[in-house]
Design a protein around this motif. Structure first.
Motif, PDB file in Angstrom:
ATOM      1  N   VAL A   3      34.256  21.014  14.416  1.00 30.64           N
ATOM      2  CA  VAL A   3      34.057  21.553  13.079  1.00 30.64           C
ATOM      3  C   VAL A   3      33.235  22.840  13.111  1.00 30.64           C
ATOM      4  CG1 VAL A   3      31.948  20.263  12.557  1.00 30.64           C
ATOM      5  CG2 VAL A   3      33.520  20.857  10.698  1.00 30.64           C
ATOM      6  N   LEU A   4      32.423  23.041  14.149  1.00 30.67           N
ATOM      7  CA  LEU A   4      31.577  24.229  14.253  1.00 30.67           C
ATOM      8  C   LEU A   4      32.244  25.392  14.984  1.00 30.67           C
ATOM      9  CD1 LEU A   4      28.135  22.589  15.111  1.00 30.67           C
ATOM     10  CD2 LEU A   4      28.832  23.546  12.920  1.00 30.67           C
ATOM     11  N   GLN A   5      33.442  25.200  15.504  1.00 27.73           N
ATOM     12  CA  GLN A   5      34.096  26.252  16.278  1.00 27.73           C
ATOM     13  C   GLN A   5      34.247  27.568  15.511  1.00 27.73           C
ATOM     14  OE1 GLN A   5      35.178  25.978  19.683  1.00 27.73           O
ATOM     15  NE2 GLN A   5      35.123  28.181  19.365  1.00 27.73           N
ATOM     16  N   PRO A   6      34.669  27.538  14.237  1.00 22.39           N
ATOM     17  CA  PRO A   6      34.783  28.820  13.514  1.00 22.39           C
ATOM     18  C   PRO A   6      33.451  29.558  13.403  1.00 22.39           C
ATOM     19  CG  PRO A   6      35.997  27.097  12.374  1.00 22.39           C
ATOM     20  CD  PRO A   6      35.184  26.418  13.440  1.00 22.39           C
ATOM     21  N   LEU A   7      32.375  28.807  13.351  1.00 22.24           N
ATOM     22  CA  LEU A   7      31.045  29.425  13.295  1.00 22.24           C
ATOM     23  C   LEU A   7      30.755  30.174  14.584  1.00 22.24           C
ATOM     24  CD1 LEU A   7      28.422  29.555  11.539  1.00 22.24           C
ATOM     25  CD2 LEU A   7      27.620  27.605  12.864  1.00 22.24           C
ATOM     26  N   ALA A   8      31.032  29.548  15.711  1.00 28.70           N
ATOM     27  CA  ALA A   8      30.832  30.205  17.001  1.00 28.70           C
ATOM     28  C   ALA A   8      31.747  31.424  17.136  1.00 28.70           C
ATOM     29  CB  ALA A   8      31.085  29.216  18.139  1.00 28.70           C
ATOM     30  N   ASP A   9      32.988  31.295  16.688  1.00 37.33           N
ATOM     31  CA  ASP A   9      33.938  32.407  16.787  1.00 37.33           C
ATOM     32  C   ASP A   9      33.467  33.627  15.995  1.00 37.33           C
ATOM     33  OD1 ASP A   9      35.554  30.835  18.343  1.00 37.33           O
ATOM     34  OD2 ASP A   9      36.948  30.324  16.728  1.00 37.33           O
ATOM     35  N   ARG A  10      32.830  33.363  14.855  1.00 32.46           N
ATOM     36  CA  ARG A  10      32.452  34.460  13.974  1.00 32.46           C
ATOM     37  C   ARG A  10      31.093  35.048  14.314  1.00 32.46           C
ATOM     38  NH1 ARG A  10      33.266  31.836   9.937  1.00 32.46           N
ATOM     39  NH2 ARG A  10      31.263  31.429   8.960  1.00 32.46           N
ATOM     40  N   TYR A  11      30.094  34.185  14.552  1.00 34.85           N
ATOM     41  CA  TYR A  11      28.730  34.661  14.747  1.00 34.85           C
ATOM     42  C   TYR A  11      28.347  34.824  16.214  1.00 34.85           C
ATOM     43  CZ  TYR A  11      28.051  33.908   9.778  1.00 34.85           C
ATOM     44  OH  TYR A  11      28.165  33.974   8.408  1.00 34.85           O
ATOM     45  N   ALA A  12      29.092  34.226  17.096  1.00 35.07           N
ATOM     46  CA  ALA A  12      28.832  34.392  18.527  1.00 35.07           C
ATOM     47  C   ALA A  12      30.144  34.737  19.221  1.00 35.07           C
ATOM     48  CB  ALA A  12      28.205  33.132  19.110  1.00 35.07           C
ATOM     49  N   ARG A  67      31.467  11.760   9.248  1.00 33.77           N
ATOM     50  CA  ARG A  67      32.265  11.980   8.041  1.00 33.77           C
ATOM     51  C   ARG A  67      32.704  13.437   7.899  1.00 33.77           C
ATOM     52  NH1 ARG A  67      27.842   9.098   4.298  1.00 33.77           N
ATOM     53  NH2 ARG A  67      26.584  10.069   5.959  1.00 33.77           N
ATOM     54  N   ALA A  68      31.984  14.347   8.579  1.00 31.80           N
ATOM     55  CA  ALA A  68      32.348  15.765   8.548  1.00 31.80           C
ATOM     56  C   ALA A  68      33.039  16.198   9.827  1.00 31.80           C
ATOM     57  CB  ALA A  68      31.091  16.613   8.326  1.00 31.80           C
ATOM     58  N   ALA A  69      32.554  15.718  10.963  1.00 33.71           N
ATOM     59  CA  ALA A  69      33.056  16.176  12.255  1.00 33.71           C
ATOM     60  C   ALA A  69      34.456  15.673  12.559  1.00 33.71           C
ATOM     61  CB  ALA A  69      32.088  15.755  13.358  1.00 33.71           C
ATOM     62  N   SER A  70      34.791  14.491  12.081  1.00 32.43           N
ATOM     63  CA  SER A  70      36.119  13.931  12.332  1.00 32.43           C
ATOM     64  C   SER A  70      37.143  14.499  11.359  1.00 32.43           C
ATOM     65  CB  SER A  70      36.083  12.406  12.184  1.00 32.43           C
ATOM     66  OG  SER A  70      37.387  11.867  12.163  1.00 32.43           O
ATOM     67  N   ASP A  71      38.342  14.800  11.874  1.00 33.61           N
ATOM     68  CA  ASP A  71      39.408  15.322  11.017  1.00 33.61           C
ATOM     69  C   ASP A  71      39.740  14.361   9.881  1.00 33.61           C
ATOM     70  OD1 ASP A  71      39.535  17.487  12.645  1.00 33.61           O
ATOM     71  OD2 ASP A  71      41.371  16.889  13.688  1.00 33.61           O
ATOM     72  N   VAL A  79      33.273  20.518   4.413  1.00 35.50           N
ATOM     73  CA  VAL A  79      32.454  21.191   5.419  1.00 35.50           C
ATOM     74  C   VAL A  79      33.264  22.264   6.142  1.00 35.50           C
ATOM     75  CG1 VAL A  79      31.169  20.884   7.569  1.00 35.50           C
ATOM     76  CG2 VAL A  79      30.867  19.256   5.695  1.00 35.50           C
ATOM     77  N   SER A  80      34.503  21.974   6.480  1.00 32.45           N
ATOM     78  CA  SER A  80      35.342  22.946   7.172  1.00 32.45           C
ATOM     79  C   SER A  80      35.594  24.173   6.310  1.00 32.45           C
ATOM     80  CB  SER A  80      36.675  22.307   7.573  1.00 32.45           C
ATOM     81  OG  SER A  80      36.480  21.324   8.559  1.00 32.45           O
ATOM     82  N   MET A 179      22.570  25.298  13.191  1.00 30.91           N
ATOM     83  CA  MET A 179      24.028  25.297  13.245  1.00 30.91           C
ATOM     84  C   MET A 179      24.534  26.217  14.349  1.00 30.91           C
ATOM     85  SD  MET A 179      25.079  25.229   9.209  1.00 30.91           S
ATOM     86  CE  MET A 179      26.824  25.446   9.604  1.00 30.91           C
ATOM     87  N   LEU A 180      23.962  27.412  14.448  1.00 27.00           N
ATOM     88  CA  LEU A 180      24.373  28.318  15.520  1.00 27.00           C
ATOM     89  C   LEU A 180      24.073  27.723  16.890  1.00 27.00           C
ATOM     90  CD1 LEU A 180      23.275  31.818  14.162  1.00 27.00           C
ATOM     91  CD2 LEU A 180      25.604  31.032  14.586  1.00 27.00           C
ATOM     92  N   LEU A 181      22.894  27.137  17.015  1.00 29.33           N
ATOM     93  CA  LEU A 181      22.514  26.533  18.290  1.00 29.33           C
ATOM     94  C   LEU A 181      23.491  25.424  18.667  1.00 29.33           C
ATOM     95  CD1 LEU A 181      20.229  26.858  20.375  1.00 29.33           C
ATOM     96  CD2 LEU A 181      18.986  25.068  19.146  1.00 29.33           C
ATOM     97  N   ALA A 182      23.802  24.557  17.711  1.00 26.71           N
ATOM     98  CA  ALA A 182      24.719  23.449  17.980  1.00 26.71           C
ATOM     99  C   ALA A 182      26.112  23.958  18.347  1.00 26.71           C
ATOM    100  CB  ALA A 182      24.796  22.530  16.775  1.00 26.71           C
TER     101      ALA A 182
END
Length: 252
Positions: A3-12, A67-71, A79-80, A179-182
């Motif tokens: 679920v955090l992959q788009p965050l990493a793609d955008r900010y890192a 509840r958020a991480a699972s599809d 959350v997504s 969130m960025l760290l995770a």
């Protein structure tokens, strides 16, 4: 993809290869924000550092809750959709019955020492529940305190010593930081941190030390060699756009 992959793609993006995502054309009606509710009782307010640490842990706890991480999780769509845009957060203060009321809304409450914070599901701003909308955004500041040494094994969220922030603003920024760290941690390291309840230390370095912490022009090298990643604010409140508000440092 987590679920955090788009965050990493955008900010890192320097670790993930894709070009940074442009969110300048967001439809205002679709803008989402995560409310972070800070419990600040009038008679016995919490210590500032503990409250920020609770807020930081609560924000990432919502994102990685099953509840958020699972599809198939009941929070996953909300959350997504939020992570796909800007990760806006709005901190509000509550006490007494108002604090009790937000416990019934979907989210995660974290307690650190004498402090409690609850991060809620990120809704469209226009659809924020009444129990949250009635809470005050202003008046959330608390005096500085002396938290002591960083606990062994805890990541550190370093606040910019040259940029004054209210406790509410700082709570949102440290929530971004966890969130960025995770999003960047290896899976095994992240799982260990999650199992412990996402403990972290919020500290303010001396200005000279801050300059050594900021990644500068080589964010990839700073992460790979020193385990640090910077939070740059969008500039909607309190600080200028592009300001580095927090540097998150991986646990040593």
């Amino acid at each position: 993809m987590t679920v955090l992959q788009p965050l990493a793609d955008r900010y890192a993006w320097w670790l993930r290869r894709p070009a940074p995502q442009d969110t300048s054309d967001e439809d205002p009606a679709e803008v989402r924000a995560m409310p972070i509710v800070l419990r600040i009782e009038k008679a016995l307010p919490p210590s500032r550092t503990a409250l920020l640490e609770a807020a930081a842990a609560a924000a990432i706890a919502v994102c990685l809750d099953p509840r958020a991480a699972s599809d198939e999780g009941e929070w996953h769509a909300e959350v997504s959709a939020w992570i796909d845009g800007r990760i806006r957060k709005v901190a509000r203060r509550a006490r007494g019955a108002h604090w009790d009321a937000v416990q019934a809304l979907p989210g995660v409450t974290v307690r650190v020492g004498d402090a409690e914070a609850r991060a809620l599901l990120p809704w469209k701003v226009a659809e924020t529940p009444y129990e949250v909308r009635r809470l005050q955004i202003t008046g959330s500041d608390l005096p500085a305190d002396s938290p002591g040494p960083v606990p062994a094994g805890a990541p550190v969220l370093w606040l910019n010593p040259d940029v004054p922030m209210t406790a509410g603003k700082a709570a949102a920024q440290v929530g971004h930081a966890t969130m960025l760290l995770a999003a960047l941690l290896p899976a095994a390291e992240l799982a260990t941190w999650q199992a412990a309840g996402f403990p972290c230390a919020v500290r303010t370095p001396e200005p000279a030390d801050w300059k050594l912490l900021v990644p500068g022009d080589d964010p990839a090298g700073a992460w790979q060699s020193r385990g640090v990643v910077a939070v740059r604010d969008a500039g909607f409140t309190e600080v200028a756009p592009g300001t580095v508000t927090v540097v998150a440092q991986r646990a040593s």
